[in-house]
Each structure stands twice: as C-alpha cells, then as structure tokens.
Design a protein around this motif. Structure first.
Motif, PDB file in Angstrom:
ATOM      1  N   ASP A  47      -4.582 -39.667 -10.199  1.00 14.54           N
ATOM      2  CA  ASP A  47      -3.706 -38.742  -9.017  1.00 14.54           C
ATOM      3  C   ASP A  47      -2.643 -38.019  -9.807  1.00 14.54           C
ATOM      4  OD1 ASP A  47      -5.344 -39.236  -6.886  1.00 14.54           O
ATOM      5  OD2 ASP A  47      -4.148 -40.952  -6.369  1.00 14.54           O
ATOM      6  N   LEU A  48      -2.318 -38.415 -11.181  1.00 12.85           N
ATOM      7  CA  LEU A  48      -1.247 -37.858 -11.876  1.00 12.85           C
ATOM      8  C   LEU A  48      -1.820 -36.311 -12.193  1.00 12.85           C
ATOM      9  CD1 LEU A  48       0.104 -40.379 -14.463  1.00 12.85           C
ATOM     10  CD2 LEU A  48       1.316 -39.261 -12.484  1.00 12.85           C
ATOM     11  N   LEU A  49      -3.144 -36.179 -12.353  1.00 14.78           N
ATOM     12  CA  LEU A  49      -3.731 -34.845 -12.742  1.00 14.78           C
ATOM     13  C   LEU A  49      -3.339 -33.755 -11.613  1.00 14.78           C
ATOM     14  CD1 LEU A  49      -5.163 -33.350 -14.603  1.00 14.78           C
ATOM     15  CD2 LEU A  49      -7.452 -33.838 -13.485  1.00 14.78           C
ATOM     16  N   PRO A  50      -3.478 -33.961 -10.263  1.00 11.81           N
ATOM     17  CA  PRO A  50      -3.079 -32.832  -9.399  1.00 11.81           C
ATOM     18  C   PRO A  50      -1.574 -32.935  -9.236  1.00 11.81           C
ATOM     19  CG  PRO A  50      -4.010 -34.753  -8.262  1.00 11.81           C
ATOM     20  CD  PRO A  50      -4.494 -35.082  -9.737  1.00 11.81           C
ATOM     21  N   LEU A  51      -1.016 -33.802  -9.463  1.00 14.12           N
ATOM     22  CA  LEU A  51       0.556 -33.909  -9.362  1.00 14.12           C
ATOM     23  C   LEU A  51       1.046 -32.888 -10.376  1.00 14.12           C
ATOM     24  CD1 LEU A  51       3.307 -35.130  -8.322  1.00 14.12           C
ATOM     25  CD2 LEU A  51       2.967 -36.722 -10.159  1.00 14.12           C
ATOM     26  N   CYS A  52       0.565 -33.296 -11.884  1.00 21.92           N
ATOM     27  CA  CYS A  52       1.066 -32.484 -12.945  1.00 21.92           C
ATOM     28  C   CYS A  52       0.837 -31.017 -12.726  1.00 21.92           C
ATOM     29  CB  CYS A  52       0.820 -33.259 -14.055  1.00 21.92           C
ATOM     30  SG  CYS A  52       1.427 -34.668 -14.552  1.00 21.92           S
ATOM     31  N   VAL A  53      -0.667 -30.789 -12.409  1.00 25.98           N
ATOM     32  CA  VAL A  53      -1.079 -29.422 -12.488  1.00 25.98           C
ATOM     33  C   VAL A  53      -0.008 -28.693 -11.297  1.00 25.98           C
ATOM     34  CG1 VAL A  53      -3.013 -27.969 -11.621  1.00 25.98           C
ATOM     35  CG2 VAL A  53      -3.491 -29.857 -13.028  1.00 25.98           C
ATOM     36  N   THR A  54       0.180 -29.199 -10.227  1.00 28.94           N
ATOM     37  CA  THR A  54       1.021 -28.446  -9.086  1.00 28.94           C
ATOM     38  C   THR A  54       2.249 -28.315  -9.631  1.00 28.94           C
ATOM     39  OG1 THR A  54      -0.537 -29.645  -7.396  1.00 28.94           O
ATOM     40  CG2 THR A  54       1.580 -28.582  -6.827  1.00 28.94           C
ATOM     41  N   PHE A  55       2.951 -29.419 -10.338  1.00 26.46           N
ATOM     42  CA  PHE A  55       4.332 -29.147 -10.725  1.00 26.46           C
ATOM     43  C   PHE A  55       4.427 -28.193 -11.686  1.00 26.46           C
ATOM     44  CE2 PHE A  55       7.823 -30.842 -13.617  1.00 26.46           C
ATOM     45  CZ  PHE A  55       8.655 -30.652 -12.604  1.00 26.46           C
ATOM     46  N   LEU A  56       3.585 -28.272 -12.833  1.00 26.68           N
ATOM     47  CA  LEU A  56       3.774 -27.315 -13.784  1.00 26.68           C
ATOM     48  C   LEU A  56       3.389 -25.765 -13.355  1.00 26.68           C
ATOM     49  CD1 LEU A  56       2.397 -29.339 -16.402  1.00 26.68           C
ATOM     50  CD2 LEU A  56       4.900 -29.000 -15.918  1.00 26.68           C
ATOM     51  N   LEU A  57       2.633 -25.608 -12.780  1.00 27.54           N
ATOM     52  CA  LEU A  57       2.023 -24.208 -12.272  1.00 27.54           C
ATOM     53  C   LEU A  57       2.906 -23.563 -11.303  1.00 27.54           C
ATOM     54  CD1 LEU A  57      -1.748 -24.162 -12.346  1.00 27.54           C
ATOM     55  CD2 LEU A  57      -0.244 -23.222 -13.881  1.00 27.54           C
ATOM     56  N   CYS A  58       3.393 -24.495 -10.443  1.00 29.91           N
ATOM     57  CA  CYS A  58       4.635 -23.991  -9.427  1.00 29.91           C
ATOM     58  C   CYS A  58       5.786 -23.290 -10.138  1.00 29.91           C
ATOM     59  CB  CYS A  58       5.221 -24.940  -8.621  1.00 29.91           C
ATOM     60  SG  CYS A  58       3.998 -25.230  -7.201  1.00 29.91           S
ATOM     61  N   PHE A  59       6.094 -23.471 -11.494  1.00 26.46           N
ATOM     62  CA  PHE A  59       7.086 -23.060 -12.252  1.00 26.46           C
ATOM     63  C   PHE A  59       6.869 -21.394 -12.623  1.00 26.46           C
ATOM     64  CE2 PHE A  59       8.333 -27.095 -13.252  1.00 26.46           C
ATOM     65  CZ  PHE A  59       9.693 -27.389 -12.711  1.00 26.46           C
ATOM     66  N   TRP A  60       5.483 -21.143 -12.616  1.00 24.37           N
ATOM     67  CA  TRP A  60       4.949 -19.965 -12.788  1.00 24.37           C
ATOM     68  C   TRP A  60       4.735 -19.096 -11.584  1.00 24.37           C
ATOM     69  CZ3 TRP A  60      -0.901 -18.793 -13.814  1.00 24.37           C
ATOM     70  CH2 TRP A  60      -1.014 -17.155 -14.213  1.00 24.37           C
ATOM     71  N   GLU A  61       4.044 -19.560 -10.502  1.00 20.75           N
ATOM     72  CA  GLU A  61       4.005 -18.892  -9.429  1.00 20.75           C
ATOM     73  C   GLU A  61       3.551 -20.239  -8.314  1.00 20.75           C
ATOM     74  OE1 GLU A  61       4.341 -16.024  -8.198  1.00 20.75           O
ATOM     75  OE2 GLU A  61       4.646 -14.703  -9.885  1.00 20.75           O
ATOM     76  N   VAL A  62       4.351 -20.099  -7.231  1.00 20.08           N
ATOM     77  CA  VAL A  62       4.291 -21.118  -6.303  1.00 20.08           C
ATOM     78  C   VAL A  62       2.913 -21.237  -5.694  1.00 20.08           C
ATOM     79  CG1 VAL A  62       4.855 -21.913  -4.222  1.00 20.08           C
ATOM     80  CG2 VAL A  62       6.620 -21.272  -5.688  1.00 20.08           C
ATOM     81  N   GLN A  63       2.252 -20.167  -5.396  1.00 19.04           N
ATOM     82  CA  GLN A  63       1.000 -20.146  -4.698  1.00 19.04           C
ATOM     83  C   GLN A  63      -0.104 -20.667  -5.512  1.00 19.04           C
ATOM     84  OE1 GLN A  63       2.688 -17.562  -5.348  1.00 19.04           O
ATOM     85  NE2 GLN A  63       1.646 -15.758  -5.870  1.00 19.04           N
TER      86      GLN A  63
END
Length: 595
Positions: A422-438
């Motif tokens: 479950d760390l995978l979706p957490l980290c993907v969301t966390f990191l990509l939100c710094f680029w663009e939230v959507q």
C-alpha cells in the motif's frame, strides 16, 4: 398493478420521504432553549474561526480575499436544511483552495463556473445514488494527497512570511525562486509572521492542556478556564485582529513595514447567474471553451469535495454516535455549490478544523450554521474596510498552522508495518502531487486499481490432498482469473503423470461471470480427454444456476466436499496433508495458498 401505481406517488410524498430529503424536519419539532444556547455558542465560535480562514484560503486559491467570504455563508444555510450531521460545516478549505488554484488561472469567472458545474455533478451523483464511487479512492491515496497538499500549501505561504513578490506558483519553481531571492526578505513581514506563528502554536498547545470544566469547581476557576478555552479556540481571529491593529498603528505613524491585504470591496455579493462566457480585451471566451479550459478539474474538484465532506461526516458521526445518509450528504454538497455559484462562491467542502471546533463547543443541531453564516454576512456588510490593514504575513501564519497537522508522517511507518504494498499508491500520489495535483490523484487511484485487479486476476487457491486433489478458491472467480485457474489446473492435475482427478470446492465463490464459465467448459473438455474428472462442490445456489444454465458437458456437482469425495470413491486415511506450492518456484507455500 394499478394499486401499486397509485401507491408509488403516495410513498414519494409521504412524510417519512420528505423527512429524508429535508432532515431539518427531524430535529426542528424537538428544538429546545437548551439546544439554542449551545448552537449559539458554537455558531459564534465557528464564525470567529471561518472569517480569518476564508480570507487566507482565498489567497491559497489565487483569488481576491473577498471571494473567501463569498464562499463561506451559503453552505451554512443549505446544510442546516439538508445536512444529516449536526457537526459538519461547509465552506472554503485549504485542500479545495489548492485544487481551485490549479484549474481557474486566478480568474474569479472560471472559479464561479467551476462551482456551478461541480454542484451540478455532485447533485446528479446524489440523485442517482452514486456515492459508492467514493469507495474506490483508497486511504493511501487520500493520505498521500493530503500530506502533499500540506507541504505545498505551507511552502506557498513562505513567500508571504518573508514578504517576497512575484514568486511562481508551481511548487518546484516556487522552492527554487524562494531560496534564490531569500536575500530580499522584508524584516517587518518576517518578524510579524514568525511572531504570529509562535502565538498560534502556543495557543493550540495550550488548548490541548486545558482541563475539562467541572461543576464542582469554584466559579472563578470555571470562568478562567472558559476564558482560556475561548481564547485558544478563537486564536485565528485574535491573531489577525492583533496584527491588523499593529499595522494600523504603523499606518497612523506614517510608515508601513508590512505587506497589507489591501482594498476589499464592501457589501454583499450580487445574486446573479454564474458567468457562462467571459469577455476579455478583444474577444469573448464562450462557455464551451471555458469548460475545455477547466479540463480535469470538472472531475477532480467535485470528487475530492465529496470525498472530504463524507470522510469528515463519517468520522464525527462515529465519534458522536449518530448516523449519516451518504446520498443526502451528496445532495447537500451539490446544492450548496450550485446556489453558491449565484453569489460568486468558489467550490466548497466540509472543513475538518471548523467541524472539530463545532463539535467541541457542544453543537446540538445544524442550526449552529445559521449563526456562522450570519456572522460572515455581517462581516461582508460592515467590516471589509478593516480588512485593508490585515498583513499578509498574519494570514500566511493562519494557513500554515491550519494545514500543518494534515501532514501524517506516521502513515508511512504504519503501512510499512501493516501492508508494504500500500506504500506504492501512497508514494505515487504524494510525489506526483508536487508536480500537478490532478496527476497525483489520478495516478494514485490507477495504482490502487491495478493492485485491486491483480488480486482478482490472481485469486488465492488453497490446495490439499484428499485422495483426489482438492482446489479451493477463497474468493469470486471472474474473467481475469481464467488463465490463472487454468495454469494451476494444468500444473497440479493435468501435467503430472498420471493425471489427477480434481474437486473444485466453490464454497467461498460468491459470483462467476460468463467468461469464467466458458473457461471452465474448456477445462472440463481437457479433463475428459485425459480420462480424469473435474468435479464441483459447495456451489451457492445462484452460482450453480449460472453453471446449469450454461449446460456444460460433463458437469458434476455435489452439495459438499465429503459427498464429492464419496462420488470419486477415494480412500481417505483421516489425515489432511497440505501440499507445498509456489507459483514462482514450483512449490506450494506452507499455508497451502497459491496466488
């Protein structure tokens, strides 16, 4: 039939149905003076919190500060009529303001249109009972987004603390330019911002250590604790008021070391249609082009707004022992945004911080929102001229203190301990939100979906030896699992010498689709060619009917595993031997499960 047709409108217009759609009718007949006193206190307390936060969140959304107040009162009145939670307060929030800033180009016209369209989408979801769609956004995705939003919003306010101007809004550029121009820091803004931060943090900590008030204590002790509690609760309003007085004092002395909020239009917003087109210098942007410009915001904003509100409503309903109606919450949210667009609101949602304040002050009904909404309207009507002197550094301090608790560092450690995947979706969301939230939200949902689909495509199958090979799927069998089941059958029954009979125990199979039925038909034929049998046991009635309807050649079914074994004439030694198997190493795991 005619009787049923006559009864349908009666059910739709029954008092019970009207109560469901207008929850105010449930509590209003029982309203008492005691409830009024508590609702009044809660409404005033939340009102003192929402006014400074609304000004600050408009800054996060990239809109003039008055739009924060325009967005803060409609939800109070609508939710009083339609809401099913006594605690929830609707209005501008840090997360929604961040999302709005990503899609509306700092343009109020786009923000208001986004509010209208979001309200229509949310209202439609409520009427169609589509609240279940929110269940597909997993907790790691939500945590990853809120943690990234906390960092993004907090750092976005550093420029106001330091008194810097013309800093880009994209996060990575913002970090670069802030550190590059840190030498241009205005001493006045930095000093005031740090003082406000220290005071807000101190009052927050103090509130957590104030003992509960008991009736047996002296009156003076109870009053002093009540004053401390009120001061800590209304800390945002008090800090903004203090900072404004300091700035006004400097203005009277002929100098101004702070960056001020500036002129704020006075009066209530006009009640008018949302802008379905936009007039620019030499052209008009039509409605269709504005919708195209909003793009993914038309999906992300209403979805995240509903998700935040429902999560908050569920949390406080569980805490205070009452139930909410999910689809009714969607209707309340949708109508709030729909009507809010007529008074120049940008999209709103449930506020966790203000809802917590509402609950802690002992609110009894949603009527507390009427007091809060009235305070916002009074502020718009009479106090906007005073907002000129509010320093931006003070509002930045309010925002940072409001969003900092949203960063949950413990979730990373918790998931590492509970389920590392479950760390995978957490980290993907966390990191990509710094680029663009959507991109972060969509990517996190997709990763969660892939992990979910993988478990469907590779169902766990328990293998054991009962004279014949017993295979027991522990979940439903759907079309992505056809190849996985076929491979397991071949490896452990058909590819061995001699081929083995198999009992497929379907006790835990609650559903089966057409593709899986056709796959089983092929397997039955393969077993017949090898001179062995594939027998089914423990099929639930509706699954059995599906297989019988398919008229499979060679299909045999027994109600239980024991009867299936007798049908094979197997000689059992009374002991169950669990085979070892691993899909990667040609061995069964010690648990007897393959996946």
């Amino acid at each position: 039939m005619a009787e049923r047709d006559r009864e349908a409108p009666q059910r739709c217009c029954s008092y019970h149905t009207v109560q469901r759609r207008l929850p105010v009718l449930r509590w209003l007949p029982q309203y008492s003076l005691g409830w009024l006193q508590l609702d009044l206190i809660a409404g005033v307390t939340v009102g003192l919190t929402v006014v400074p936060q609304a000004l600050a969140y408009a800054e996060v959304a990239g809109l003039p500060v008055q739009y924060g107040l325009y967005s803060s009162f409609m939800g109070c009145f609508v939710y009083c009529l339609l809401g099913t939670s006594k605690d929830v307060t609707l209005g501008p929030t840090a997360i929604m303001s961040l999302l709005v800033s990503s899609y509306v180009f700092h343009d109020p016209a786009y923000a208001i249109l986004l509010t209208f369209l979001s309200g229509c989408i949310q209202l439609a979801m409520g009427l169609l009972h589509l609240g279940f769609l929110l269940d597909f956004v997993s907790c790691p995705v939500i945590k990853g987004f809120t943690s990234a939003a906390s960092v993004t919003i907090s750092f976005n306010q550093v420029k106001n603390i330091l008194g810097l101007h013309n800093i880009p809004r994209q996060f990575f550029l913002q970090v670069y330019h802030t550190f590059q121009r840190i030498g241009e820091t205005r001493a006045g803004d930095a000093l005031l911002g740090l003082v406000c931060l220290a005071v807000l943090v101190g009052l927050r900590v103090m509130k957590g250590h104030i003992p509960r008030i008991h009736r047996v204590e002296l009156l003076s002790v109870r009053i002093s604790r009540l004053i401390l509690w009120a001061t800590a609760t209304a800390r945002n309003a008090l800090v903004v008021l203090f900072a404004g007085l300091v700035a006004y004092s400097f203005q009277l002395m002929g100098s101004q070391p702070f960056t001020l909020t500036g002129e704020t239009p006075q009066g209530l917003p006009p009640f008018q249609l949302p802008p379905f087109s936009k007039v620019e210098a030499n052209s008009t942007v039509p409605f269709s082009e504005m919708v195209q410009d909003l793009g993914a915001g038309l999906a992300v904003v209403p979805l995240m707004g509903l998700l935040e509100t429902v999560a908050i409503a569920k949390a406080f309903a569980s805490q205070n022992n009452y139930r909410i109606d999910l689809n009714q919450e969607l209707l309340a949210m949708g109508l709030t945004n729909l009507l809010g667009s007529f008074v120049s609101s940008y999209p709103v949602t449930g506020s966790f911080g203000r809802t917590a304040v509402n609950a802690q002050t002992g609110v009894c009904t949603p009527a507390g929102g009427l007091i809060t909404g009235t305070l916002v309207l009074l502020s718009l009507a009479y106090l906007t001229s005073l907002f000129y002197y509010i320093p931006k550094a003070a509002l930045a301090a309010v925002i940072i203190c409001a969003v900092a608790p949203m960063f949950d560092a413990r979730i990373f450690r918790t998931l590492w301990r509970v389920k590392r995947l479950d760390l995978l979706p957490l980290c993907v969301t966390f990191l990509l939100c710094f680029w663009e939230v959507q991109y972060g939200i969509v990517a996190g949902i997709l990763v969660s979906g892939v992990l979910l689909l993988y478990t469907i495509a590779r169902p766990r199958i328990k293998l054991s030896e009962h004279g014949v090979l017993l295979m027991q799927p522990v979940s439903g069998l759907h079309f992505p699992a056809v190849e996985s089941l076929r491979d397991a059958m071949h490896r452990w029954a058909l590819a061995v010498s001699p081929p083995r009979c198999v009992i497929l125990d379907c006790t835990h199979v609650s559903s089966m689709d057409y593709t899986m039925v056709m796959g089983l038909a092929d397997l039955l034929q393969e077993f017949q060619k090898r001179g062995v049998t594939l027998t089914f046991s423990g099929l639930q009635n509706h699954v059995l009917q599906v297989l019988l309807s398919a008229d499979l050649e060679g299909f045999q079914h027994f109600p239980s595993m024991e009867e299936a074994e007798k049908g094979h004439g197997a000689e059992l030694d009374g002991r169950r031997r669990v085979l070892l198997h691993s899909t990667s190493e040609n061995m069964l795991p010690a648990s007897g499960l393959i996946q």
